[in-house]
Design a protein around this motif. Structure first.
Motif, PDB file in Angstrom:
ATOM      1  N   ALA A  25     -43.121  95.312  -9.780  1.00 16.08           N
ATOM      2  CA  ALA A  25     -44.279  95.906 -10.460  1.00 16.08           C
ATOM      3  C   ALA A  25     -44.387  95.382 -11.890  1.00 16.08           C
ATOM      4  O   ALA A  25     -45.480  95.020 -12.347  1.00 16.08           O
ATOM      5  N   LEU A  26     -43.264  95.330 -12.588  1.00 18.04           N
ATOM      6  CA  LEU A  26     -43.275  94.796 -13.958  1.00 18.04           C
ATOM      7  C   LEU A  26     -43.653  93.321 -13.973  1.00 18.04           C
ATOM      8  O   LEU A  26     -44.417  92.874 -14.839  1.00 18.04           O
ATOM      9  N   GLY A  27     -43.128  92.563 -13.024  1.00 18.88           N
ATOM     10  CA  GLY A  27     -43.451  91.144 -12.946  1.00 18.88           C
ATOM     11  C   GLY A  27     -44.918  90.908 -12.658  1.00 18.88           C
ATOM     12  O   GLY A  27     -45.552  90.031 -13.265  1.00 18.88           O
ATOM     13  N   ALA A  28     -45.483  91.681 -11.744  1.00 21.58           N
ATOM     14  CA  ALA A  28     -46.906  91.548 -11.423  1.00 21.58           C
ATOM     15  C   ALA A  28     -47.772  91.925 -12.619  1.00 21.58           C
ATOM     16  O   ALA A  28     -48.765  91.252 -12.917  1.00 21.58           O
ATOM     17  N   GLU A  29     -47.405  92.990 -13.317  1.00 21.81           N
ATOM     18  CA  GLU A  29     -48.163  93.382 -14.514  1.00 21.81           C
ATOM     19  C   GLU A  29     -48.070  92.302 -15.600  1.00 21.81           C
ATOM     20  O   GLU A  29     -49.042  92.025 -16.293  1.00 21.81           O
ATOM     21  N   HIS A  30     -46.898  91.700 -15.738  1.00 21.20           N
ATOM     22  CA  HIS A  30     -46.721  90.618 -16.707  1.00 21.20           C
ATOM     23  C   HIS A  30     -47.627  89.437 -16.350  1.00 21.20           C
ATOM     24  O   HIS A  30     -48.338  88.899 -17.212  1.00 21.20           O
ATOM     25  N   LEU A  31     -47.622  89.036 -15.086  1.00 23.62           N
ATOM     26  CA  LEU A  31     -48.464  87.933 -14.645  1.00 23.62           C
ATOM     27  C   LEU A  31     -49.940  88.258 -14.868  1.00 23.62           C
ATOM     28  O   LEU A  31     -50.708  87.410 -15.332  1.00 23.62           O
ATOM     29  N   LEU A  32     -50.342  89.472 -14.554  1.00 25.62           N
ATOM     30  CA  LEU A  32     -51.733  89.884 -14.772  1.00 25.62           C
ATOM     31  C   LEU A  32     -52.098  89.760 -16.245  1.00 25.62           C
ATOM     32  O   LEU A  32     -53.153  89.217 -16.588  1.00 25.62           O
ATOM     33  N   GLN A  33     -51.229  90.238 -17.111  1.00 22.42           N
ATOM     34  CA  GLN A  33     -51.502  90.179 -18.549  1.00 22.42           C
ATOM     35  C   GLN A  33     -51.662  88.731 -19.026  1.00 22.42           C
ATOM     36  O   GLN A  33     -52.600  88.409 -19.748  1.00 22.42           O
ATOM     37  N   VAL A  34     -50.753  87.856 -18.615  1.00 24.65           N
ATOM     38  CA  VAL A  34     -50.820  86.455 -19.045  1.00 24.65           C
ATOM     39  C   VAL A  34     -52.057  85.778 -18.460  1.00 24.65           C
ATOM     40  O   VAL A  34     -52.772  85.058 -19.157  1.00 24.65           O
ATOM     41  N   SER A  35     -52.345  86.020 -17.188  1.00 27.58           N
ATOM     42  CA  SER A  35     -53.503  85.368 -16.563  1.00 27.58           C
ATOM     43  C   SER A  35     -54.810  85.845 -17.192  1.00 27.58           C
ATOM     44  O   SER A  35     -55.762  85.066 -17.295  1.00 27.58           O
ATOM     45  N   ARG A  36     -54.865  87.071 -17.632  1.00 21.41           N
ATOM     46  CA  ARG A  36     -56.087  87.575 -18.273  1.00 21.41           C
ATOM     47  C   ARG A  36     -56.413  86.844 -19.567  1.00 21.41           C
ATOM     48  O   ARG A  36     -57.566  86.818 -19.972  1.00 21.41           O
ATOM     49  N   THR A  37     -55.423  86.233 -20.186  1.00 27.71           N
ATOM     50  CA  THR A  37     -55.695  85.470 -21.415  1.00 27.71           C
ATOM     51  C   THR A  37     -56.294  84.110 -21.104  1.00 27.71           C
ATOM     52  O   THR A  37     -56.775  83.432 -22.013  1.00 27.71           O
ATOM     53  N   GLN A  38     -56.255  83.688 -19.825  1.00 24.81           N
ATOM     54  CA  GLN A  38     -56.748  82.373 -19.440  1.00 24.81           C
ATOM     55  C   GLN A  38     -57.971  82.431 -18.529  1.00 24.81           C
ATOM     56  O   GLN A  38     -58.642  81.415 -18.331  1.00 24.81           O
ATOM     57  N   VAL A  39     -58.264  83.590 -17.976  1.00 20.34           N
ATOM     58  CA  VAL A  39     -59.365  83.718 -17.025  1.00 20.34           C
ATOM     59  C   VAL A  39     -60.688  83.378 -17.722  1.00 20.34           C
ATOM     60  O   VAL A  39     -60.892  83.743 -18.878  1.00 20.34           O
ATOM     61  N   PRO A  40     -61.568  82.613 -17.046  1.00 21.92           N
ATOM     62  CA  PRO A  40     -62.873  82.322 -17.646  1.00 21.92           C
ATOM     63  C   PRO A  40     -63.589  83.624 -18.004  1.00 21.92           C
ATOM     64  O   PRO A  40     -63.519  84.604 -17.279  1.00 21.92           O
ATOM     65  N   ILE A  41     -64.257  83.587 -19.141  1.00 23.08           N
ATOM     66  CA  ILE A  41     -64.874  84.819 -19.622  1.00 23.08           C
ATOM     67  C   ILE A  41     -66.315  84.554 -20.047  1.00 23.08           C
ATOM     68  O   ILE A  41     -66.593  83.635 -20.781  1.00 23.08           O
ATOM     69  N   GLU A  42     -67.212  85.299 -19.502  1.00 24.11           N
ATOM     70  CA  GLU A  42     -68.613  85.268 -19.908  1.00 24.11           C
ATOM     71  C   GLU A  42     -68.974  86.681 -20.343  1.00 24.11           C
ATOM     72  O   GLU A  42     -69.292  86.925 -21.482  1.00 24.11           O
ATOM     73  N   GLU A  43     -68.861  87.597 -19.413  1.00 28.70           N
ATOM     74  CA  GLU A  43     -69.112  89.008 -19.705  1.00 28.70           C
ATOM     75  C   GLU A  43     -67.869  89.854 -19.442  1.00 28.70           C
ATOM     76  O   GLU A  43     -67.938  91.073 -19.448  1.00 28.70           O
ATOM     77  N   ALA A  44     -66.746  89.209 -19.124  1.00 26.22           N
ATOM     78  CA  ALA A  44     -65.444  89.835 -18.859  1.00 26.22           C
ATOM     79  C   ALA A  44     -65.374  90.549 -17.515  1.00 26.22           C
ATOM     80  O   ALA A  44     -64.410  91.253 -17.243  1.00 26.22           O
ATOM     81  N   THR A  45     -66.362  90.349 -16.651  1.00 19.37           N
ATOM     82  CA  THR A  45     -66.328  90.979 -15.331  1.00 19.37           C
ATOM     83  C   THR A  45     -65.151  90.461 -14.510  1.00 19.37           C
ATOM     84  O   THR A  45     -64.428  91.247 -13.886  1.00 19.37           O
ATOM     85  N   LEU A  46     -64.939  89.149 -14.512  1.00 15.06           N
ATOM     86  CA  LEU A  46     -63.825  88.568 -13.775  1.00 15.06           C
ATOM     87  C   LEU A  46     -62.501  89.082 -14.323  1.00 15.06           C
ATOM     88  O   LEU A  46     -61.625  89.504 -13.568  1.00 15.06           O
ATOM     89  N   GLU A  47     -62.363  89.096 -15.623  1.00 14.09           N
ATOM     90  CA  GLU A  47     -61.126  89.581 -16.252  1.00 14.09           C
ATOM     91  C   GLU A  47     -60.847  91.029 -15.873  1.00 14.09           C
ATOM     92  O   GLU A  47     -59.723  91.392 -15.533  1.00 14.09           O
ATOM     93  N   ARG A  48     -61.860  91.860 -15.905  1.00 15.22           N
ATOM     94  CA  ARG A  48     -61.685  93.284 -15.576  1.00 15.22           C
ATOM     95  C   ARG A  48     -61.374  93.514 -14.099  1.00 15.22           C
ATOM     96  O   ARG A  48     -60.820  94.549 -13.736  1.00 15.22           O
ATOM     97  N   SER A  49     -61.703  92.545 -13.242  1.00 13.75           N
ATOM     98  CA  SER A  49     -61.468  92.731 -11.813  1.00 13.75           C
ATOM     99  C   SER A  49     -60.001  92.490 -11.439  1.00 13.75           C
ATOM    100  O   SER A  49     -59.605  92.772 -10.313  1.00 13.75           O
ATOM    101  N   GLY A  50     -59.191  91.990 -12.363  1.00 11.53           N
ATOM    102  CA  GLY A  50     -57.790  91.701 -12.079  1.00 11.53           C
ATOM    103  C   GLY A  50     -56.981  92.968 -11.824  1.00 11.53           C
ATOM    104  O   GLY A  50     -57.124  93.966 -12.526  1.00 11.53           O
ATOM    105  N   VAL A  51     -56.127  92.895 -10.804  1.00 14.25           N
ATOM    106  CA  VAL A  51     -55.304  94.039 -10.407  1.00 14.25           C
ATOM    107  C   VAL A  51     -53.919  93.541 -10.012  1.00 14.25           C
ATOM    108  O   VAL A  51     -53.788  92.510  -9.362  1.00 14.25           O
ATOM    109  N   ALA A  52     -52.905  94.295 -10.401  1.00 12.06           N
ATOM    110  CA  ALA A  52     -51.529  94.050  -9.953  1.00 12.06           C
ATOM    111  C   ALA A  52     -51.166  95.163  -8.980  1.00 12.06           C
ATOM    112  O   ALA A  52     -51.465  96.329  -9.225  1.00 12.06           O
ATOM    113  N   SER A  53     -50.528  94.797  -7.866  1.00 14.81           N
ATOM    114  CA  SER A  53     -50.144  95.802  -6.874  1.00 14.81           C
ATOM    115  C   SER A  53     -48.793  95.435  -6.269  1.00 14.81           C
ATOM    116  O   SER A  53     -48.366  94.290  -6.329  1.00 14.81           O
TER     117      SER A  53
END
Length: 115
Positions: A25-53
């Motif tokens: 769970a911690l590893g997935a949350e870490h990956l989500l956090q790092v990937s959110r800094t690189q995800v293409p962003i226009e209106e942040a919809t893609l970034e907000r759709s990220g989920v760790a499970s």
């Protein structure tokens, strides 16, 4: 859209398994956090759709992005993005952060064993 990486944990005691679940769970949350800094962003919809499970029974963790264009944004290397944003926004961080994620899982297993 998700990518996969495997850590072979072998046979685990109940305590080790509980630690592994927390570590995943911690590893997935870490990956989500790092990937959110690189995800293409226009209106942040893609970034907000990220989920760790985490699936505790299968000892699997996942990070996924859920928009109709998530796969295209991830795979199309010809798209133009803002500075710091890019394609392969999940795959690259997973590869780059693999040692950190493995360390998080290992630390939680050791913590569960009291070592």
């Amino acid at each position: 859209m998700s990518v996969r990486n495997t850590i072979n944990l072998g046979q685990l005691t109940d305590a080790e398994r509980a630690g592994a679940v927390r570590g995943l769970a911690l590893g997935a949350e870490h990956l989500l956090q790092v990937s959110r800094t690189q995800v293409p962003i226009e209106e942040a919809t893609l970034e907000r759709s990220g989920v760790a499970s985490v699936d505790p029974s299968a000892l699997e963790a996942a990070v996924s992005y859920d928009t109709p264009y998530a796969v295209r944004q991830h795979e199309d290397l010809n798209l133009r993005h803002d500075d710091g944003r890019k394609a392969k926004y999940l795959e690259d961080p997973m590869r780059e952060e693999a040692d950190v994620i493995l360390a998080l899982v290992g630390a939680e297993i050791r913590r569960a064993l009291g070592t």
